[in-house]
Design a protein around this motif. Structure first.
Motif, mmCIF file in Angstrom:
data_model
loop_
_atom_site.group_PDB
_atom_site.id
_atom_site.type_symbol
_atom_site.label_atom_id
_atom_site.label_comp_id
_atom_site.label_asym_id
_atom_site.label_seq_id
_atom_site.Cartn_x
_atom_site.Cartn_y
_atom_site.Cartn_z
ATOM 1 N N ASP A 41 24.082 -28.470 -21.112
ATOM 2 C CA ASP A 41 24.151 -27.472 -22.188
ATOM 3 C C ASP A 41 23.300 -26.246 -21.869
ATOM 4 N N GLY A 42 23.708 -25.129 -22.413
ATOM 5 C CA GLY A 42 22.855 -23.936 -22.371
ATOM 6 C C GLY A 42 23.205 -22.971 -21.256
ATOM 7 N N PHE A 43 24.049 -23.401 -20.326
ATOM 8 C CA PHE A 43 24.420 -22.489 -19.238
ATOM 9 C C PHE A 43 25.658 -21.696 -19.624
ATOM 10 N N ASP A 44 25.690 -20.451 -19.168
ATOM 11 C CA ASP A 44 26.844 -19.586 -19.393
ATOM 12 C C ASP A 44 27.737 -19.728 -18.159
ATOM 13 N N TYR A 45 28.929 -20.317 -18.336
ATOM 14 C CA TYR A 45 29.729 -20.597 -17.138
ATOM 15 C C TYR A 45 31.228 -20.488 -17.390
ATOM 16 N N GLU A 46 31.975 -20.304 -16.310
ATOM 17 C CA GLU A 46 33.432 -20.508 -16.328
ATOM 18 C C GLU A 46 33.716 -21.568 -15.270
ATOM 19 N N LEU A 47 34.713 -22.403 -15.542
ATOM 20 C CA LEU A 47 34.996 -23.534 -14.657
ATOM 21 C C LEU A 47 36.461 -23.474 -14.250
ATOM 22 N N TYR A 48 36.701 -23.531 -12.932
ATOM 23 C CA TYR A 48 38.076 -23.492 -12.430
ATOM 24 C C TYR A 48 38.394 -24.756 -11.651
ATOM 25 N N ASN A 49 39.654 -25.152 -11.683
ATOM 26 C CA ASN A 49 40.094 -26.271 -10.846
ATOM 27 C C ASN A 49 41.402 -25.868 -10.152
ATOM 28 N N ARG A 50 42.013 -26.841 -9.463
ATOM 29 C CA ARG A 50 43.202 -26.523 -8.658
ATOM 30 C C ARG A 50 44.323 -25.911 -9.502
ATOM 31 N N ALA A 70 41.407 -23.542 0.235
ATOM 32 C CA ALA A 70 41.343 -24.934 0.692
ATOM 33 C C ALA A 70 40.529 -25.752 -0.295
ATOM 34 N N PHE A 71 40.937 -26.991 -0.447
ATOM 35 C CA PHE A 71 40.110 -27.921 -1.219
ATOM 36 C C PHE A 71 39.669 -29.016 -0.243
ATOM 37 N N LYS A 72 39.117 -30.079 -0.707
ATOM 38 C CA LYS A 72 38.565 -31.164 0.122
ATOM 39 C C LYS A 72 37.421 -30.669 1.006
ATOM 40 N N ASP A 73 36.737 -29.666 0.578
ATOM 41 C CA ASP A 73 35.585 -29.158 1.308
ATOM 42 C C ASP A 73 34.889 -28.139 0.411
ATOM 43 N N SER A 74 33.765 -27.637 0.889
ATOM 44 C CA SER A 74 33.077 -26.649 0.050
ATOM 45 C C SER A 74 33.830 -25.320 0.016
ATOM 46 N N ALA A 75 34.914 -25.219 0.813
ATOM 47 C CA ALA A 75 35.672 -23.966 0.915
ATOM 48 C C ALA A 75 36.268 -23.513 -0.408
ATOM 49 N N CYS A 76 36.417 -24.443 -1.363
ATOM 50 C CA CYS A 76 36.991 -24.057 -2.656
ATOM 51 C C CYS A 76 36.123 -23.006 -3.349
ATOM 52 N N ARG A 77 34.863 -22.863 -2.875
ATOM 53 C CA ARG A 77 33.966 -21.911 -3.536
ATOM 54 C C ARG A 77 34.504 -20.480 -3.454
ATOM 55 N N CYS A 78 35.331 -20.202 -2.428
ATOM 56 C CA CYS A 78 35.707 -18.785 -2.307
ATOM 57 C C CYS A 78 36.688 -18.367 -3.401
ATOM 58 N N PHE A 79 37.267 -19.329 -4.124
ATOM 59 C CA PHE A 79 38.019 -18.928 -5.325
ATOM 60 C C PHE A 79 37.054 -18.285 -6.347
ATOM 61 N N GLY A 80 35.857 -18.811 -6.399
ATOM 62 C CA GLY A 80 34.825 -18.210 -7.268
ATOM 63 C C GLY A 80 34.474 -16.799 -6.828
ATOM 64 N N PHE A 81 34.471 -16.574 -5.508
ATOM 65 C CA PHE A 81 34.162 -15.216 -5.024
ATOM 66 C C PHE A 81 35.267 -14.241 -5.450
ATOM 67 N N LEU A 82 36.500 -14.759 -5.474
ATOM 68 C CA LEU A 82 37.637 -13.919 -5.888
ATOM 69 C C LEU A 82 37.557 -13.571 -7.365
ATOM 70 N N MET A 83 37.210 -14.575 -8.175
ATOM 71 C CA MET A 83 37.235 -14.390 -9.624
ATOM 72 C C MET A 83 36.020 -13.602 -10.141
ATOM 73 N N ALA A 84 34.939 -13.604 -9.357
ATOM 74 C CA ALA A 84 33.719 -12.916 -9.796
ATOM 75 C C ALA A 84 34.000 -11.428 -9.961
ATOM 76 N N LYS A 85 33.238 -10.823 -10.837
ATOM 77 C CA LYS A 85 33.411 -9.383 -11.033
ATOM 78 C C LYS A 85 32.119 -8.632 -10.732
ATOM 79 N N LYS A 86 31.084 -9.363 -10.355
ATOM 80 C CA LYS A 86 29.775 -8.730 -10.166
ATOM 81 C C LYS A 86 29.604 -8.258 -8.719
ATOM 82 N N LYS A 87 28.565 -7.458 -8.528
ATOM 83 C CA LYS A 87 28.337 -6.883 -7.196
ATOM 84 C C LYS A 87 27.734 -7.906 -6.226
ATOM 85 N N TYR A 88 26.947 -8.839 -6.766
ATOM 86 C CA TYR A 88 26.263 -9.797 -5.893
ATOM 87 C C TYR A 88 26.678 -11.233 -6.240
#
Ligand SMILES: O=c1ccn([C@@H]2O[C@H](COP(=O)(O)OP(=O)(O)O[C@H]3O[C@@H](CO)[C@H](O)[C@H]3O)[C@@H](O)[C@H]2O)c(=O)[nH]1
Ligand code: MN
Length: 343
Positions: free
Chosen positions: A54-63, A78-96
């Motif tokens: 609780d208490g975190f500000d988040y969005e959660l994505y899956n396949r 890609a899934f089955k690896d940490s590579a799925c993180r780059c979907f988060g990089f795509l969805m992010a809107k911030k500079k960093y």
């Protein structure tokens, strides 16, 4: 009454976490991460629910979200690896972006103080890098240090920092053969240093504890088409090699060193052996390939460089294995997706 200080880059930084577990590790990061927005990318069965404290500000994505958002290009994630993180990089809107694995905890410095990894990454990213000439006293922009005698004055402005690569105490980031022969080895050496990776030098980027300037290098932070191809655990390194040759071409900097996190979980080496199998062979050909990359002068943006790289991957690495043709295609799909979501 004194106002509480706003955490640095609170409105300009997203934290991206790839996961296939519950996120209890966030409890330990609460004092540092709670002010920021989290983007969690869930691997595995999308019908399983992931527990976020609780208490975190988040969005959660899956396949399912990847398929819905990217449509015909969804397979580039890609899934089955940490590579799925780059979907988060795509969805992010911030500079960093700061990205961290879910088995990384807060480390302590030698005085016993808890390390605010995010704050150190921000310092690394907000100060220049020095890829053209090595400063023997490490990062000259840190407090209490400077350029040493003999450092050309014309190079002391440095270049913008695109990537901050942090390290890990406890479980070292070893490949399976090294892990197998040294099962009990732990990294206990805290080195209070940040250095710029010199121009023309590649390095093994680890995605465990990593921050980058999404505006400067985001489109190159593609963790590849990894999951099914026995190229596992090379997802982050692939991004590192692509990003580094592009940073060199565009005069952007990469720093490595502080901050440390505490890496908690050792994978079972007999599982990772299968995942890493091809990567270990391919490495010896992939590195000379990246060392030979020269971009034409028309490649003035990260996107253009990345598309050029995708062609070279197919042409030069394709003969090693048909996998590199798929990877080249997925690099193009990644850039199309980036442009669609970030235009
Ligand atoms: O199938 C999977 C496997 C893992 N994840 C998530 O990815 C990160 C890292 O996973 P893990 O800690 O199990 O793997 P390591 O080998 O220790 O990680 C290093 O290898 C890198 C490349 O794969 C990674 O960036 C390195 O740090 C965790 O958050 C897992 O939950 C996943 O989503 N799906
Ligand atoms: Mn791990």
């Amino acid at each position: 009454m004194a106002q509480p200080a706003t955490p640095p880059l609170k409105h300009e930084l997203d934290i991206v976490i790839p996961t296939m577990r519950n996120l209890h590790f966030l409890e330990m990061w609460r004092p540092f991460f709670e002010p920021y927005h989290l983007i969690i990318v869930q691997d595995g069965d999308p019908s399983k629910s992931i527990q976020v404290p609780d208490g975190f500000d988040y969005e959660l994505y899956n396949r399912n979200d990847v398929n819905r958002v990217l449509g015909p290009n969804a397979n580039c994630i890609a899934f089955k690896d940490s590579a799925c993180r780059c979907f988060g990089f795509l969805m992010a809107k911030k500079k960093y972006i700061f990205t961290i694995d879910d088995d990384c905890f807060v480390a302590k410095d030698p005085s016993g103080r808890e390390i605010n990894a995010l704050q150190q990454h921000i310092e690394n990213l907000l100060t220049p890098s020095t890829p053209f000439f090595f400063n023997t006293l490490y990062d000259p922009y840190r407090d209490g240090t400077d350029f040493v005698r003999g450092y050309p004055f014309s190079l002391r402005e440095g270049v913008p920092t695109a990537i901050s690569h942090g390290l890990w105490l406890n479980i070292p980031d070893y490949d399976t053969p090294t892990q197998l022969v040294k099962p009990l080895e732990r990294n206990t050496r805290y080195v209070d240093a940040v250095v710029t990776v010199p121009k023309g030098t590649l390095f093994p980027l680890c995605g465990m504890n990593l921050a980058f300037n999404r505006e400067l290098i985001g489109p190159a932070m593609y963790f590849g088409l990894i999951g099914d191809a026995s190229f596992g655990r090379c997802d982050d390194m692939w991004a590192g090699w692509c990003a580094k040759v592009i940073c060199d071409h565009l005069s952007l900097g990469v720093k490595t060193g502080l901050p440390y996190v505490w890496h908690n979980e050792a994978n079972n080496p007999f599982d990772t052996m299968k995942k890493e199998q091809k990567g270990i062979y391919w490495l010896e050909q992939i590195i000379p390939f990246f060392q030979s990359v020269v971009f034409p002068k028309e490649c003035t943006t990260v996107q253009r460089c990345f598309i050029e790289l995708s062609k070279l991957v197919k042409e030069k690495l394709g003969p090693i294995d048909p996998y590199f043709h798929q990877l080249g295609d997925s690099m193009v799909a990644w850039i199309e997706s980036w442009e669609e979501l970030n235009s």
